[in-house]
Scaffold this motif. Sequence first.
Motif, mmCIF file in Angstrom:
data_model
loop_
_atom_site.group_PDB
_atom_site.id
_atom_site.type_symbol
_atom_site.label_atom_id
_atom_site.label_comp_id
_atom_site.label_asym_id
_atom_site.label_seq_id
_atom_site.Cartn_x
_atom_site.Cartn_y
_atom_site.Cartn_z
ATOM 1 N N VAL A 85 30.588 47.816 -10.332
ATOM 2 C CA VAL A 85 31.054 49.192 -10.521
ATOM 3 C C VAL A 85 31.077 49.445 -12.019
ATOM 4 C CG1 VAL A 85 32.955 50.815 -10.193
ATOM 5 C CG2 VAL A 85 32.420 49.140 -8.406
ATOM 6 N N ASP A 86 30.379 50.482 -12.455
ATOM 7 C CA ASP A 86 30.104 50.669 -13.874
ATOM 8 C C ASP A 86 30.690 51.985 -14.396
ATOM 9 O OD1 ASP A 86 29.095 50.478 -16.417
ATOM 10 O OD2 ASP A 86 26.991 50.654 -15.851
ATOM 11 N N ARG A 87 31.955 51.933 -14.793
ATOM 12 C CA ARG A 87 32.640 53.048 -15.483
ATOM 13 C C ARG A 87 32.542 54.367 -14.713
ATOM 14 N NH1 ARG A 87 29.352 52.278 -20.924
ATOM 15 N NH2 ARG A 87 27.809 51.925 -19.280
ATOM 16 N N ILE A 88 32.934 54.339 -13.465
ATOM 17 C CA ILE A 88 32.859 55.566 -12.677
ATOM 18 C C ILE A 88 34.156 56.357 -12.756
ATOM 19 C CG2 ILE A 88 31.223 54.470 -11.090
ATOM 20 C CD1 ILE A 88 33.396 54.577 -8.950
ATOM 21 N N ASP A 89 34.027 57.651 -12.669
ATOM 22 C CA ASP A 89 35.156 58.571 -12.567
ATOM 23 C C ASP A 89 35.170 59.129 -11.147
ATOM 24 O OD1 ASP A 89 35.407 58.139 -15.276
ATOM 25 O OD2 ASP A 89 34.427 60.019 -15.845
ATOM 26 N N GLY A 145 25.726 55.613 -0.357
ATOM 27 C CA GLY A 145 24.935 54.780 -1.243
ATOM 28 C C GLY A 145 24.346 53.615 -0.487
ATOM 29 N N PRO A 146 23.329 52.978 -1.050
ATOM 30 C CA PRO A 146 22.700 51.840 -0.367
ATOM 31 C C PRO A 146 23.625 50.632 -0.336
ATOM 32 C CG PRO A 146 21.825 52.075 -2.588
ATOM 33 C CD PRO A 146 22.700 53.269 -2.356
ATOM 34 N N ASN A 147 23.284 49.643 0.474
ATOM 35 C CA ASN A 147 24.057 48.409 0.498
ATOM 36 C C ASN A 147 24.083 47.782 -0.894
ATOM 37 O OD1 ASN A 147 24.508 48.583 3.272
ATOM 38 N ND2 ASN A 147 22.612 47.511 3.766
ATOM 39 N N GLY A 148 25.248 47.291 -1.296
ATOM 40 C CA GLY A 148 25.385 46.674 -2.606
ATOM 41 C C GLY A 148 25.563 47.649 -3.751
ATOM 42 N N SER A 149 25.834 48.913 -3.444
ATOM 43 C CA SER A 149 25.931 49.925 -4.495
ATOM 44 C C SER A 149 27.294 49.959 -5.173
ATOM 45 C CB SER A 149 25.629 51.310 -3.914
ATOM 46 O OG SER A 149 26.539 51.614 -2.873
ATOM 47 N N GLY A 150 28.312 49.312 -4.593
ATOM 48 C CA GLY A 150 29.639 49.300 -5.200
ATOM 49 C C GLY A 150 30.686 50.084 -4.438
ATOM 50 N N HIS A 168 33.874 67.259 3.491
ATOM 51 C CA HIS A 168 34.091 68.407 2.605
ATOM 52 C C HIS A 168 33.281 68.266 1.320
ATOM 53 C CE1 HIS A 168 38.216 68.527 4.735
ATOM 54 N NE2 HIS A 168 37.435 69.436 5.271
ATOM 55 N N GLU A 169 33.215 67.035 0.808
ATOM 56 C CA GLU A 169 32.482 66.752 -0.424
ATOM 57 C C GLU A 169 31.801 65.406 -0.276
ATOM 58 O OE1 GLU A 169 35.147 67.177 -3.892
ATOM 59 O OE2 GLU A 169 36.523 68.066 -2.440
ATOM 60 N N LEU A 170 30.820 65.161 -1.159
ATOM 61 C CA LEU A 170 30.076 63.914 -1.128
ATOM 62 C C LEU A 170 30.031 63.300 -2.522
ATOM 63 C CD1 LEU A 170 27.062 65.157 1.030
ATOM 64 C CD2 LEU A 170 28.978 63.760 1.825
ATOM 65 N N VAL A 171 30.072 61.973 -2.560
ATOM 66 C CA VAL A 171 29.869 61.223 -3.797
ATOM 67 C C VAL A 171 28.787 60.195 -3.498
ATOM 68 C CG1 VAL A 171 30.875 59.632 -5.474
ATOM 69 C CG2 VAL A 171 32.250 61.528 -4.582
ATOM 70 N N TYR A 172 27.706 60.224 -4.282
ATOM 71 C CA TYR A 172 26.612 59.280 -4.056
ATOM 72 C C TYR A 172 26.584 58.274 -5.192
ATOM 73 C CZ TYR A 172 22.200 57.407 -2.489
ATOM 74 O OH TYR A 172 21.224 56.565 -2.020
ATOM 75 N N ILE A 173 26.675 56.985 -4.809
ATOM 76 C CA ILE A 173 26.738 55.909 -5.794
ATOM 77 C C ILE A 173 25.587 54.943 -5.545
ATOM 78 C CG2 ILE A 173 28.378 54.632 -4.342
ATOM 79 C CD1 ILE A 173 29.611 53.466 -6.862
ATOM 80 N N ALA A 174 24.964 54.488 -6.626
ATOM 81 C CA ALA A 174 23.902 53.485 -6.521
ATOM 82 C C ALA A 174 23.968 52.590 -7.740
ATOM 83 C CB ALA A 174 22.526 54.147 -6.430
ATOM 84 N N TYR A 175 23.893 51.285 -7.485
ATOM 85 C CA TYR A 175 23.925 50.301 -8.558
ATOM 86 C C TYR A 175 25.136 50.488 -9.473
ATOM 87 C CZ TYR A 175 19.120 50.104 -6.898
ATOM 88 O OH TYR A 175 18.008 50.018 -6.098
ATOM 89 N N GLY A 176 26.266 50.847 -8.846
ATOM 90 C CA GLY A 176 27.527 50.918 -9.582
ATOM 91 C C GLY A 176 27.781 52.205 -10.317
ATOM 92 N N ILE A 202 27.799 56.625 -10.288
ATOM 93 C CA ILE A 202 27.761 57.842 -9.495
ATOM 94 C C ILE A 202 26.556 58.679 -9.935
ATOM 95 C CG2 ILE A 202 28.928 60.034 -9.027
ATOM 96 C CD1 ILE A 202 31.570 58.562 -9.074
ATOM 97 N N LEU A 203 25.688 58.982 -8.974
ATOM 98 C CA LEU A 203 24.475 59.740 -9.271
ATOM 99 C C LEU A 203 24.593 61.215 -8.926
ATOM 100 C CD1 LEU A 203 21.691 57.284 -8.032
ATOM 101 C CD2 LEU A 203 22.822 57.382 -10.258
#
Length: 310
Positions: A21-25, A38-43, A201-209, A211-212
């Motif tokens: 997980v890389d400095r996400i807000d 997010g894909p498997n292993g995304s955090g 209601h909302e979506l958060v997409y994370i990949a490789y740690g 948020i995209l």
Amino acid sequence: MSELAIDVRGLSKSFGSHVVVDRIDLQVGRGRIVGFLGPNGSGKTTTMRMLCGLLTPDAGEGRCLGLDFRRQAREIKRQVGYMTQRFGLYEDLSIRENLDFIARLFSMPGRRAAVDQALQRLGLASRAQQLAGSLSGGWKQRLALAACLLHEPRLLLLDEPTAGVDPKARRDFWDEIHRLAAEGITVLVSTHYMDEAERCHELVYIAYGKILARGTEARIIEDAKLEVWSLQGPDLSRWLEPLKRAEGVLSVAAFGSAVHVAGQDPALLRRALAPLHKQPGITLSRGEPNLEDVFISLIARAADNYQAAA
């Protein structure tokens, strides 16, 4: 979002040299259902475990349910229901015995009444004496949710809760999630199903740690700025790999008898599709991007932090 149930910044976690997980807000409003994709292993799982105090973050600050998520992890745990990917209750105990055990762990007053109420709410009363190990996937899911709700949490963290269950069980589960949100319970739920993402209601997409993308379904699709072409005709499968390798193509995905090809540069995309115009029986038409188009294209543009650490 006048009141935030989750408000964390700079959340980070590494295992060895691998940044998971890389400095996400992350901000989630009270009573909102937020899909964590997010894909498997995304955090996703690591993030959830940090939020509920099961993992200590390497960095980050903020609050969860109004409490400092680093210094007040013990208090947060008592107000969070966490449903893991795998069924985590005792298979050699009955439904009632499992719920009674959870109630004892939380030292709940009037635990028998609380267990009875949980059994009724999730439609488990008629099966109360059935061993958990003999339940189908959908009924195990109901039991796991009942266990999460027993201590009346204010926040639910659900990690791929509907994996492996039938469509009706998934629909019943989501109906219950929306009832809980209407009561003011906040839900952060990870899923790989696009139809479930559409119910959030909302979506958060994370990949490789990282948020995209985040926002409503409509906002995420709009911000992606994708152009999509729909292909129909015979023997499309032989074109999938060449299209995936073509410059300007971000995603290629089959949808029934059609294939969606998406990219952000219209000129490059049309150049990639040009050879298909000459193929007999193949038709091309402009399409509207959907969530799956967007998420596949996001992965195509994301840098794999595992390879970077290797």
